[in-house]
Write a protein that holds these residues in place. Structure first.
Motif, PDB file in Angstrom:
ATOM      1  N   LYS A 160       1.804  -8.752   9.108  1.00 27.77           N
ATOM      2  CA  LYS A 160       2.314  -9.099   7.927  1.00 27.77           C
ATOM      3  C   LYS A 160       3.577  -9.779   8.123  1.00 27.77           C
ATOM      4  CE  LYS A 160      -0.149  -6.188   4.399  1.00 27.77           C
ATOM      5  NZ  LYS A 160       0.306  -5.380   3.096  1.00 27.77           N
ATOM      6  N   GLU A 185       3.069 -13.409   9.361  1.00 24.68           N
ATOM      7  CA  GLU A 185       2.379 -14.127   8.177  1.00 24.68           C
ATOM      8  C   GLU A 185       3.500 -14.529   7.306  1.00 24.68           C
ATOM      9  OE1 GLU A 185      -1.972 -11.921   7.630  1.00 24.68           O
ATOM     10  OE2 GLU A 185      -0.475 -11.530   6.172  1.00 24.68           O
ATOM     11  N   TYR A 217       8.801  -6.095   6.928  1.00 29.39           N
ATOM     12  CA  TYR A 217       7.737  -5.758   7.775  1.00 29.39           C
ATOM     13  C   TYR A 217       7.829  -5.643   9.164  1.00 29.39           C
ATOM     14  CZ  TYR A 217       4.632  -5.938   3.500  1.00 29.39           C
ATOM     15  OH  TYR A 217       4.111  -5.939   2.365  1.00 29.39           O
TER      16      TYR A 217
END
Length: 641
Positions: A98, A101, A90
């Protein structure tokens, strides 16, 4: 806007020395043998990394499969590894939300299981995410913590992380420190023949030298980087380098060379299926279009870039896109659109600045609150330490206030720069509006001249002709006088048309001026059939541009010189020759007439007017003549084409 290659720390341990396609084929073949869940998870994890340099969408598919199976194994190291893999993919796609995360989930698992080495590696990758988002303070913190952990344990990771620190200093325009860290990293990688790392560090060095305007060192670094990227089959790196080299050629005005490199980059990015990466090539191509004054093509390309970056919430590149759209709309006189994108640019910049200041202030506030708690504990332990504690707290408070003051000062300075840019942009818009008004006034005046004065002069000619034919018994002297009036009025109409022609344009090319001169010479040829006229213009001057004043003054001067040769010199040959000179153009008008002694006669109004016209536009006028040897008029206009 450049896309900087921050180096990922590979937790999966896959060797990039192998041929990538062969490795992928071997892993897929092993999958067909239906290994156990743990091995299948590891294969999917390895495929995630391999496909990161082949197809980012495929990498995500394998990453999600690996993560789903990893949870079934309940092995924390494998689960955290899969989260880190997805974070890396990502990050490549510039989906920072993302990416962060997934990395935070990985670091949480490794922290719970006291895997401190794994935590340090993930910190580097989170630092990469933050650096890509331009959050340089926390990014630097993560990098330094990782370097401290691996110092003396893993020199390779220390070297790669120093390269990332070099990129942050580059972003902050601290070129000496950027070069220092990047060269330290490069020296280690060269000694250990680590081509993957060299692919990225030389790319970064090239970017630093390019920003310092040293294009020779930049291109040299890019070429070394390209060789290493090709050796380790890093298609993303190869694509980025072709984009960079293309941008250098574009800046040098070599659009065709730039186009070749952009095409290579676009082809590789389509294979990688990375939409966000393709926009970087599009931004470079839009800059090339702007330099070629192809504003419409640049505008359409930038709209596509804007749409993609808004979808990915990529503010860093949106800023550059809004800035370019502001200028392109201004060049196309789309004033409302230019103002709209300028507001978008300034608002987004303000939001990012405020967010950065608030984040740093909150961090300092937390430190201050922690210091206050420490003070209370020290007071309970011993009254004797009270004085020392107070001094420490006051020092921290002063430090906190100083930092906050510095941040406010920096914010104000950035705002001043922004206001200055806004003022310059508004001034440019006002200038364009004034030019438009002047052009409208000129067009109105030229219409009035054509419709009113032109019509009146035509009426005079018609009236004179009617008088001549209406009174056939009119005395010859009166008829001759009326004929002179008619001829003079016709000449005035021709000059009026020339004036209107000059007023209806801001500037002319030599092609425009040449066609006017050809018309005049054709008329002169019909009036003097025994005289040979020659008019030549060098092909290199076809696109040479003049202002309307320069065009009219040159035309009138050439016209006057040819008329003098016809009326007074009894010339049989008249030549007008136009050639480029060192700093501009040279116009030579010669005839083979009877000539005259320049210093022996009183200069008439015609020659004086010619000289004044040329001097008025910054040129040099010279006339040479001798009895029986003809006359030579030389005009030099010193103006870069």
């Amino acid at each position: 806007m450049k896309k900087f290659a921050f180096l990922l720390i590979l937790i999966s341990g896959v060797s990039f020395a192998q041929d990538l396609q062969q490795h992928i084929a071997a892993l897929k073949k092993e999958l067909k043998s239906k290994p156990n869940v743990e091995r299948t998870t590891q294969i999917y994890s390895d495929l995630t990394w391999d496909y990161m340099d082949v197809s980012l969408d495929s990498a995500i598919v394998y990453g999600e499969k690996a993560l789903a199976l990893a949870h079934k194994t309940k092995k924390h190291q494998l689960i955290s590894q899969c989260y880190s893999n997805l974070g890396g993919v990502y990050l490549r796609k510039e989906n920072f939300i993302k990416s962060e995360e997934n990395y935070k989930k990985a670091i949480q698992i490794r922290t719970l299981n006291k895997d401190f080495e794994g935590v340090a590696k993930v910190k580097i990758n989170i630092g990469n995410v933050l650096a890509s988002k331009q959050d340089y303070v926390p990014a630097t913190k993560y990098f330094i913590e990782a370097i401290q952990y691996f110092e003396g344990k893993n020199d390779t990771i220390v070297s790669l992380t120093k390269g990332n620190l070099g990129l942050i200093f580059f972003e902050m325009k601290n070129f000496p420190k950027a070069i220092k860290y990047l060269e330290e990293s490069t020296d280690f990688l060269k000694k250990n023949n680590m081509q993957q790392g060299l692919c990225h560090t030389y790319l970064s060095l090239g970017d630093v030298y390019l920003d310092k305007k040293d294009t020779l060192k930049a291109l040299n670094s890019y070429q070394i980087s390209l060789e290493n990227c090709k050796s380790c089959k890093d298609n993303l790196g190869i694509s980025t380098l072709n984009q960079r080299i293309g941008a250098v050629h574009s800046a040098k005005g070599k659009s065709e060379n730039a186009k070749k490199y952009y095409q290579i980059s676009e082809k590789l990015l389509k294979e990688l299926n990375s939409e966000i990466e393709q926009t970087n090539v599009m931004l470079s191509k839009s800059e090339d279009f702007i330099q070629q004054k192809k504003y419409r093509e640049a505008y359409e390309m930038l709209l596509k870039v804007k749409k993609i970056h808004k979808e990915y919430d990529s503010d860093r590149y949106l800023l550059e896109t809004y800035k370019k759209l502001t200028l392109v709309c201004l060049y196309q006189e789309m004033k409302d659109s230019s103002a709209y994108y300028f507001n978008k640019y300034t608002n987004l910049k303000d939001e990012k600045l405020k967010a950065s200041v608030l984040e740093q202030t909150a961090e300092l506030e937390t430190k201050y609150q922690t210091a206050e708690k420490e003070k209370q504990l020290l007071q309970k332990e011993a009254e004797t330490k009270k004085k020392t504690t107070t001094i420490i707290i006051l020092s921290l408070l002063i430090f906190f206030l100083a930092i906050v003051g510095f941040l406010i000062y920096r914010q104000q300075r950035l705002k001043n720069v922004q206001q200055k840019q806004e003022f310059e942009l508004q001034s440019a818009i006002v200038q364009i509006e004034n030019q438009n008004k002047l052009q409208e006034q000129r067009l109105a005046i030229s219409r009035d001249l054509h419709d009113n004065i032109g019509a009146q002069l035509t009426f005079i000619i018609s009236s004179v002709e009617n008088l001549k034919f209406g009174f056939p018994a009119m005395e010859t002297s009166v008829k001759n006088h009326l004929t002179k009036i008619s001829d003079f009025t016709k000449t005035t109409i021709v000059e009026l048309r020339d004036t209107i022609w000059a007023m209806n344009a801001n500037e002319f090319t030599f092609d425009d001026l040449s066609s006017r001169i050809y018309n005049f010479i054709e008329k002169a040829q019909s009036a003097k059939e025994n005289t040979t006229f020659k008019f030549t213009v060098d092909d290199r001057l076809k696109n040479y541009q003049f202002s309307s004043l320069e065009g009219v003054n040159l035309y009138r001067t050439i016209q006057e010189a040819v008329n003098n040769a016809i009326k007074y010199a009894d010339a049989t040959e008249i030549s007008v020759q136009v050639e480029p000179s060192r700093n501009g153009i040279s116009i030579i008008i010669t005839d083979n007439g009877k000539g005259f002694e320049v210093h022996a006669i009183e200069v008439g109004n015609g020659i004086v007017n010619m000289q004044k016209r040329i001097e008025e536009i910054g040129g040099i006028f010279k006339i040479q003549s001798e009895l029986t040897k003809g006359t030579r008029v030389a005009i030099t206009l010193n103006k870069e084409s």
